[in-house]
Motif scaffolding. Structure first.
Motif, PDB file in Angstrom:
ATOM      1  N   GLY A 150       0.873  -1.221  -0.038  1.00 53.23           N
ATOM      2  CA  GLY A 150       0.044   0.130   0.189  1.00 53.23           C
ATOM      3  C   GLY A 150       0.833   1.212  -0.100  1.00 53.23           C
ATOM      4  N   GLY A 151       2.059   1.169  -0.291  1.00 56.52           N
ATOM      5  CA  GLY A 151       2.905   2.242  -0.360  1.00 56.52           C
ATOM      6  C   GLY A 151       2.691   3.356  -1.468  1.00 56.52           C
ATOM      7  N   GLY A 152       3.455   4.343  -1.609  1.00 57.56           N
ATOM      8  CA  GLY A 152       3.323   5.317  -2.794  1.00 57.56           C
ATOM      9  C   GLY A 152       4.564   5.435  -3.553  1.00 57.56           C
ATOM     10  N   HIS A 153       5.555   4.845  -3.252  1.00 59.30           N
ATOM     11  CA  HIS A 153       6.823   4.734  -3.990  1.00 59.30           C
ATOM     12  C   HIS A 153       7.039   3.804  -5.175  1.00 59.30           C
ATOM     13  N   ASN A 154       6.126   3.901  -6.092  1.00 61.75           N
ATOM     14  CA  ASN A 154       6.268   2.805  -7.150  1.00 61.75           C
ATOM     15  C   ASN A 154       5.481   3.665  -8.294  1.00 61.75           C
ATOM     16  N   PHE A 155       5.884   2.950  -9.539  1.00 57.66           N
ATOM     17  CA  PHE A 155       5.481   3.471 -10.606  1.00 57.66           C
ATOM     18  C   PHE A 155       4.509   2.405 -11.818  1.00 57.66           C
ATOM     19  N   ALA A 156       3.908   3.257 -12.723  1.00 60.08           N
ATOM     20  CA  ALA A 156       3.102   2.263 -13.282  1.00 60.08           C
ATOM     21  C   ALA A 156       3.635   0.881 -13.838  1.00 60.08           C
ATOM     22  N   ALA A 157       4.687   0.796 -14.380  1.00 56.67           N
ATOM     23  CA  ALA A 157       5.183  -0.374 -14.628  1.00 56.67           C
ATOM     24  C   ALA A 157       5.297  -1.420 -13.445  1.00 56.67           C
ATOM     25  N   ASP A 158       5.571  -0.843 -12.178  1.00 52.41           N
ATOM     26  CA  ASP A 158       5.525  -1.677 -11.078  1.00 52.41           C
ATOM     27  C   ASP A 158       4.346  -2.286 -10.798  1.00 52.41           C
ATOM     28  N   ARG A 159       3.298  -1.097 -11.005  1.00 57.44           N
ATOM     29  CA  ARG A 159       1.869  -1.674 -10.569  1.00 57.44           C
ATOM     30  C   ARG A 159       1.328  -2.643 -11.731  1.00 57.44           C
ATOM     31  N   ALA A 160       1.717  -2.456 -12.750  1.00 55.97           N
ATOM     32  CA  ALA A 160       1.132  -3.339 -13.910  1.00 55.97           C
ATOM     33  C   ALA A 160       1.863  -4.917 -13.610  1.00 55.97           C
ATOM     34  N   LEU A 161       3.282  -4.779 -13.190  1.00 53.39           N
ATOM     35  CA  LEU A 161       3.767  -6.142 -12.771  1.00 53.39           C
ATOM     36  C   LEU A 161       3.194  -6.639 -11.675  1.00 53.39           C
ATOM     37  N   ALA A 162       2.869  -5.919 -10.699  1.00 57.63           N
ATOM     38  CA  ALA A 162       2.171  -6.429  -9.348  1.00 57.63           C
ATOM     39  C   ALA A 162       0.668  -6.909  -9.649  1.00 57.63           C
ATOM     40  N   GLU A 163      -0.073  -6.579 -10.646  1.00 54.56           N
ATOM     41  CA  GLU A 163      -1.232  -6.895 -10.977  1.00 54.56           C
ATOM     42  C   GLU A 163      -1.237  -8.473 -11.470  1.00 54.56           C
ATOM     43  N   LYS A 164      -0.116  -8.514 -12.466  1.00 53.30           N
ATOM     44  CA  LYS A 164       0.193 -10.002 -13.029  1.00 53.30           C
ATOM     45  C   LYS A 164       0.618 -10.872 -11.780  1.00 53.30           C
ATOM     46  N   PHE A 165       1.126 -10.449 -10.848  1.00 55.03           N
ATOM     47  CA  PHE A 165       1.820 -11.225  -9.711  1.00 55.03           C
ATOM     48  C   PHE A 165       0.616 -11.494  -8.690  1.00 55.03           C
ATOM     49  N   LEU A 166      -0.541 -10.774  -8.585  1.00 57.11           N
ATOM     50  CA  LEU A 166      -1.843 -10.912  -8.073  1.00 57.11           C
ATOM     51  C   LEU A 166      -2.538 -11.773  -8.746  1.00 57.11           C
ATOM     52  N   VAL A 167      -2.516 -11.813 -10.080  1.00 58.53           N
ATOM     53  CA  VAL A 167      -3.193 -13.107 -10.866  1.00 58.53           C
ATOM     54  C   VAL A 167      -2.514 -14.463 -10.377  1.00 58.53           C
ATOM     55  N   ALA A 168      -1.302 -14.481 -10.454  1.00 62.02           N
ATOM     56  CA  ALA A 168      -0.595 -15.821 -10.233  1.00 62.02           C
ATOM     57  C   ALA A 168      -1.061 -16.086  -8.363  1.00 62.02           C
ATOM     58  N   GLN A 169      -0.531 -15.125  -7.779  1.00 63.02           N
ATOM     59  CA  GLN A 169      -0.935 -15.163  -6.220  1.00 63.02           C
ATOM     60  C   GLN A 169      -2.082 -14.267  -5.579  1.00 63.02           C
ATOM     61  N   PRO A 170      -3.240 -14.670  -5.827  1.00 62.04           N
ATOM     62  CA  PRO A 170      -4.352 -13.782  -5.004  1.00 62.04           C
ATOM     63  C   PRO A 170      -4.135 -13.311  -3.828  1.00 62.04           C
ATOM     64  N   ALA A 220       4.495 -21.510  -8.813  1.00 65.16           N
ATOM     65  CA  ALA A 220       5.124 -21.491 -10.232  1.00 65.16           C
ATOM     66  C   ALA A 220       4.391 -20.486 -11.150  1.00 65.16           C
ATOM     67  N   GLY A 221       3.122 -19.812 -10.944  1.00 64.21           N
ATOM     68  CA  GLY A 221       2.858 -18.638 -11.667  1.00 64.21           C
ATOM     69  C   GLY A 221       3.737 -17.270 -11.155  1.00 64.21           C
ATOM     70  N   ILE A 222       3.953 -17.305 -10.056  1.00 65.07           N
ATOM     71  CA  ILE A 222       4.931 -15.951  -9.707  1.00 65.07           C
ATOM     72  C   ILE A 222       6.134 -15.921 -10.253  1.00 65.07           C
ATOM     73  N   VAL A 223       6.822 -17.289 -10.398  1.00 70.76           N
ATOM     74  CA  VAL A 223       8.145 -17.489 -10.900  1.00 70.76           C
ATOM     75  C   VAL A 223       8.125 -17.053 -12.541  1.00 70.76           C
ATOM     76  N   ALA A 224       7.056 -17.505 -12.977  1.00 70.65           N
ATOM     77  CA  ALA A 224       6.639 -17.238 -14.661  1.00 70.65           C
ATOM     78  C   ALA A 224       6.511 -15.656 -14.625  1.00 70.65           C
ATOM     79  N   VAL A 225       5.814 -15.233 -14.122  1.00 66.25           N
ATOM     80  CA  VAL A 225       5.468 -13.530 -13.780  1.00 66.25           C
ATOM     81  C   VAL A 225       6.848 -12.812 -13.580  1.00 66.25           C
ATOM     82  N   MET A 226       7.676 -13.340 -12.902  1.00 64.70           N
ATOM     83  CA  MET A 226       9.069 -12.424 -12.539  1.00 64.70           C
ATOM     84  C   MET A 226       9.965 -12.898 -13.735  1.00 64.70           C
TER      85      MET A 226
END
Length: 268
Positions: A28-48, A203-209
């Motif tokens: 919930g921090g504010g020191h991130n950018f659009a690219a970080d948030r986009a990757l995080a959303e993929k991360f959340l799909v792999a690991q809700p 496995a999903g997280i590893v694929a995302v990262m």
């Protein structure tokens, strides 16, 4: 267009996501950018459950630091410290023991820049921009700060970062250098992702990262426990995050969904 904010170092490529800023976003921090948030959303799909895991990991850090303070430790080396958020090590330790000293180590530019800003008026804490997998460089830098007395016990913290250390960097060898640099009575607190608890999600997280700047390398329970060689594990040993000394004695999360093993060891 890539984001450019006043607190962003001029050399930062804000279009390249980083694990430190992804973790900041999940917390919930504010020191991130659009690219970080986009990757995080993929991360959340792999690991809700990722936001909960991030919170549980941060809670483990707090409990581990307080345990070390209770054990008499007054100096801390936080490896891969990331972007400061609520509940930084120096805040936790100095609230419990005002004389506590902390050196943070990270190589991520935003993490280091923001840490320096936060610590500007704290003469008991410092941040080094180094790669924790180069322990000799880290230890040389720590000694230059004058904050850590290696003749006294040190709390070495590597919380939620060792899953970014590839096998070819010899994780056990890295830990061993830090272990050998500290005296008996020092501690190691460590947590990292595992595939033992939720293999499909991991496995999903590893694929995302995989194609990011920070690919991930989950490890099994035995591999993580082996990183504590030379340390006596504190009860309850290496366990899922919420099972490591929960403050109220009760665990209201499903431990098998924690995704991360954590432990604390004491050098004897």
């Amino acid at each position: 267009m890539a984001e450019r904010l006043s607190w962003v170092p001029s050399n930062i490529d804000t279009g390249l996501p980083s694990a430190a800023r992804l973790y900041d976003y999940l917390l919930g921090g504010g020191h991130n950018f659009a690219a970080d948030r986009a990757l995080a959303e993929k991360f959340l799909v792999a690991q809700p459950n990722a936001r909960t895991i991030a919170r549980l990991n941060r809670a483990f850090l707090r409990r581990a630091v307080l345990h070390l303070v209770d054990a008499g430790v007054r100096q801390f080396l936080d490896l891969g410290s990331g972007i400061p958020t609520v509940g930084n090590v120096h805040e936790i330790a100095q609230k419990a023991a005002p004389e506590s000293r902390v050196v943070y180590v990270d190589y991520e530019d935003v993490a280091v820049a923001h840490s320096r800003m936060i610590l500007e008026h704290d003469d008991q804490s410092a941040v080094l921009q180094e790669d924790m997998t180069d322990p000799h460089a880290v230890l040389a830098g720590v000694r230059k700060t004058g904050l850590i007395d290696f003749s006294e016990p040190v709390g070495v913290l590597t919380v939620g970062v060792f899953h970014f250390v590839p096998p070819e960097r010899d994780p056990a060898g890295v830990v061993a250098v830090y272990r050998d640099a500290v005296v008996p009575g020092s501690y190691l607190a460590l947590s990292q992702f595992t595939a033992d608890l939720q293999p499909e999600e991991m496995a999903g997280i590893v694929a995302v990262m995989k194609n990011s700047a920070n690919p991930m390398f989950p490890r099994g329970h035995a591999e993580i426990a082996a990183l504590f060689e030379g340390f006596d594990l504190v009860e309850p040993g290496v366990v899922p995050l919420p099972l490591w000394r929960p403050e109220d004695g009760a665990v209201d999360e499903d431990a098998d969904r924690a995704g991360i093993f954590a432990g604390v060891g004491r050098k004897t």
